[in-house]
Design a protein around this motif. Structure first.
Motif, PDB file in Angstrom:
ATOM      1  N   LYS D  91      13.863 -12.887   9.416  1.00 21.29           N
ATOM      2  CA  LYS D  91      14.600 -11.795  10.058  1.00 21.29           C
ATOM      3  C   LYS D  91      15.030 -10.751   9.041  1.00 21.29           C
ATOM      4  N   GLU D  92      14.429 -10.797   7.866  1.00 21.35           N
ATOM      5  CA  GLU D  92      14.871  -9.886   6.809  1.00 21.35           C
ATOM      6  C   GLU D  92      13.921  -8.694   6.652  1.00 21.35           C
ATOM      7  N   PRO D  93      14.486  -7.546   6.287  1.00 25.32           N
ATOM      8  CA  PRO D  93      13.645  -6.401   5.937  1.00 25.32           C
ATOM      9  C   PRO D  93      12.663  -6.803   4.855  1.00 25.32           C
ATOM     10  N   SER D  94      11.505  -6.153   4.847  1.00 19.86           N
ATOM     11  CA  SER D  94      10.467  -6.620   3.927  1.00 19.86           C
ATOM     12  C   SER D  94      10.319  -5.769   2.678  1.00 19.86           C
ATOM     13  N   GLY D  95      11.114  -4.719   2.570  1.00 19.90           N
ATOM     14  CA  GLY D  95      10.955  -3.885   1.375  1.00 19.90           C
ATOM     15  C   GLY D  95       9.593  -3.242   1.343  1.00 19.90           C
ATOM     16  N   ASN D  96       9.142  -2.997   0.136  1.00 14.98           N
ATOM     17  CA  ASN D  96       7.929  -2.237  -0.100  1.00 14.98           C
ATOM     18  C   ASN D  96       6.674  -2.828   0.534  1.00 14.98           C
ATOM     19  N   PRO D  97       5.874  -2.011   1.203  1.00 17.68           N
ATOM     20  CA  PRO D  97       4.652  -2.521   1.835  1.00 17.68           C
ATOM     21  C   PRO D  97       3.684  -3.085   0.799  1.00 17.68           C
ATOM     22  N   PHE D  98       3.755  -2.546  -0.409  1.00 15.50           N
ATOM     23  CA  PHE D  98       2.942  -3.031  -1.514  1.00 15.50           C
ATOM     24  C   PHE D  98       3.077  -4.540  -1.657  1.00 15.50           C
TER      25      PHE D  98
END
Lengths: 311, 311, 311, 311
Positions: D91-98
């Motif tokens: 359920k956490e934001p994933s940060g950078n798509p990289f």
């Protein structure tokens, strides 16, 4: 000078000194076909330029060559495509295996070298484009191995092949990622199938040490006289084996053994003593980096006893 | 056989064939003291076991050895601490420089090898703990270099030292990160200062090729007869140079040159031909990986002409 | 409608339902000064717009606000620099803490948001540039806290400050890395010292809930009538707290509590109910993400009982 | 109070103020079927609890909902599996798509949240296991959308579906990687095909804003009275949209719009005003994060004019 060695005696000593490690390590068990192998086997073979061979252990026992096939496919690709290949695959060590996917992303789908899975998959894709279908592509590699081994009976294990493909999701992930960067030309499934078929080839240490002799002799098989790759190419294959041949223990292997080599999770390792000989070892239990534990140990002891290091 | 070479003529040819590349590449400019060097200089020196030297170009010109100092400090640390050192620094190639910090994080502050900055900082920390203060630590390294170079006038450039420390935030970041994992014992500032002082030592190719001869001769200087490291240790330093000596172009260097070597951003490269000679080149313009462009080129041409590759 | 709640009774119920978790979690022990706190304390305070407060537990007990200070320094920086600040620090969640350093590298020294350490260090650097010295900079933040808390006695703990700086190598690593990208203007040591001094400020839940009320009322303290930030800025600070306020459990907190909030390793958490109230909780034992375990639990229970979620 | 707004006038103003941005951004062109859309279209629709709708622009124009389908499939999965789902997706934001692939590796094949591709693929796999085949699985999702939209004619675009699957190598890479961690139960091809079929559903802003109304009303459609998810589940879907709904611009969206929302590369965005309304916008040109540029702008202007932010 080197001819003065009593190689048989040295091999016997290596065997004796390796025995204490026979229980250490763990057989590859990610597919049933590999896991069922008798874990405590050991074999070591050396082949000199004059064709003379020395062995210890189960030197006729066939084992799955697995990643050692990467040396053969890279050699074939160098023959066919030369330096053009380096647009699609690099020559640098890859560091931590943890980074395999992120490095592919960061470097836009270009694998670091042909001896990590992603690199061998690209090499296989190049061969598949040339030979047009899986069977022709595979048969060409197999013929090359049979010829350099001087043994036409060498084949592959269909169970291992199928089983690996069925568990090959990580390799399919790598191939799909590279395809998304346009670095795979054929169908992902076909490329990965061919890749695994190469991995499932079976050889003994006797055959393997015979087969790789051309790499010890600057590209020319010293027995049949055929030139498989150029002098320069042979040196570069050896350089790649030294820097990239043992996954994340390549530095370790260079450090303790000091010879170009390539290992496979089937328990085999091949090592090259430039201008002198080719060596093959087999022992199924692996160390924590996925290389044959006793095989590595035996090579280290052998290098120490003979002083045969490139350094 | 090798003695038959007319080395002077070969060096002259190498020089001529390197000239076309003199305008390529870019001098290190992250500190003013390095940027002001005359960019088009070139020098190459080889030293044989009998003490005979051959040179081409500005072989008496002093340059900042920078990362080549990592070979000296690692050698000193091996002398003092032996294999205990490997608890604090690894032996594996590090792959992409992009990963330097994440790899330190992932591997709990243990750098991959002593030839990346983080590794050399750990090695310096170990030496500093032994010598207790910066001056004694530095002087010991310098004395070692003076002795192996047979030249007591070798010194360092204070401007370069200060300037690097003032711009050394990335190295301070590495050292602080390792300190947070308890892999730095001394004050971070002291360690990094000492590290940069080693980097600021100045040598000519004449001195450098003379100094590294012990690594070509299994640890024993063939001229003064002193054993600096054991046979095994010398082989391992060479193995490390081959797999890790040129940042993210170590594979490239092994591939095209095929000799153990170590480069520095000052434009110097040292290369070892085991059992034969030590080579030093200098040319300030760097390729995209931070290694001397003409130096690398010259070594590649030299290796090709002489066939002096370990592979 | 909301005024109909019997807040005291709800707080009492929350306390009772949180008791079963009092033994869970682990006090921050990376510095002795924090580790010596009595681990089983609990306090919760709410402050309404009319100044009315409700409490349960040790609501006068002072604790180290630690990362909650990031809300104050970011607020100060928004006052002083407005949107110019976003050139130096982002507004996106940072994902896995493992990536903190690699993300700084990948994004050229620009931290993802002002509520991770790197971001707060950049914010502190901006404030330090404005106030010229550590004391003035710190005193301004402290005065702001004293004013919004309506309590001039609020201070800091010198032991905690010193101790954190002495163990602050990871933060020094972050600051040095950002300095290498020119995103830190002052001396790294000064910036990190100031940062830690802000972290060492001590408050009770009574003071903390009073102080943050302006964020619940669109930037205007509803009691003293002062506008600390604009309507837009207040909304954005709340948005940042929601997406980035709890390290790698920010999504978890949004999911289960559903209120903007910020936690500190001292065991405090502040949460905002826009247009309604400000809440502060304190309980020293932390969950695996470094947030107060009972504090988070209590807020979840409170949100469930009152329906006070922004979603 | 909110009912006092003249929504039609506000929408007209939003439209006028968005016009200057109509030329900015770039239509998704990774598949031809998406690239051929008329780039300068704009539509915005709001639906209130009493069923009243307001529109501006081409509110009947169908567009590919793409990632907005992730909200529907996650909602369905919550209905069917409840909290068990969280074992397989975070359920956490994933940060950078990289980092998408490295994070999957680091976190053993568990995607960070259901709104990144990897997460939606896992959710689709769970649904596919339940419905046994692609058609039943897809039809159930489609029926759900038709019911909540009160429009049985909603369908999908076969060209878009095929085209995406044919270019879907990155998603196949993600799915294969998760399969290697045993977090995909069905055939990778089937899961990814189903996933893309969901993405190819076409809706107008009129239908989309009507359909998502249940999320603004704590899980109960205020018009037909049906409860689609529980009060708690609705809040959590909204929380996830706020923290993870806009790829690597989720923080940006929370910051400037301040509403839970989900975007798709087809140019659509849905946003929820809890307890008040559901909003849908459509405009095909995307900003650098892959979200509708004019859609985001329009929502920002709308939020500013109405003060309808959750913060």
């Amino acid at each position: 000078m080197l001819n003065e060695f009593n190689y048989q005696q040295i091999l016997n000593e290596v065997y004796d000194e390796t025995i204490p490690y026979f229980q250490d390590g763990k057989v590859a068990d990610y597919i049933p076909a590999l896991a069922k192998v008798n874990p405590e086997q050991f074999a070591m073979s050396i082949t000199l330029f004059n064709g003379k061979q020395y062995h210890v252990g189960v030197c006729d026992e066939k084992f799955s060559i697995q990643s050692i096939s990467k040396v053969y496919t890279f050699t074939k690709a160098l023959q066919l495509f030369g330096t053009k290949l380096y647009k699609r695959v690099g020559k640098e060590p890859s560091g931590n295996p943890f980074n395999s996917l992120v490095q592919l992303e960061y470097e836009k789908g270009i694998p670091r070298n042909p001896f990590i899975n992603a690199g061998a998959i690209v090499v296989t894709d190049a061969l598949l484009s040339y030979f047009k279908n899986i069977d022709k592509c595979f048969n060409d590699t197999l013929s090359f191995i049979q010829e350099t081994s001087d043994n036409e009976t060498i084949g592959f294990d269909r169970n291992v092949w199928f089983s690996e493909y069925q568990h090959g999701h990580r390799n399919l992930a790598l191939a799909n990622l590279m395809k998304s960067y346009n670095n795979i030309d054929n169908l992902v499934e076909d490329v990965v199938k061919t890749y695994f078929k190469h991995c499932s080839i079976e050889m003994s240490t006797k055959e393997l040490s015979r087969s790789m002799l051309f790499l010890a002799n600057h590209g020319i098989d010293p027995i049949n006289g055929k030139e498989y790759v150029t002098h320069e190419q042979a040196k570069r294959i050896n350089a790649l084996m030294l820097t990239c041949g043992h996954y994340d223990a390549s530095g370790e292997f260079a450090f303790y053994v000091g010879l170009p080599g390539k290992s496979g999770v089937g328990g085999g390792i091949v090592a090259i003593v430039p201008k002198v000989m080719s060596i093959a070892v087999f022992s199924p239990r692996l160390n924590s980096w996925g290389n044959s534990l006793c095989g590595t140990k035996a090579l280290e002891i052998f290098a120490k006893k003979t002083g045969l290091s490139i350094f």
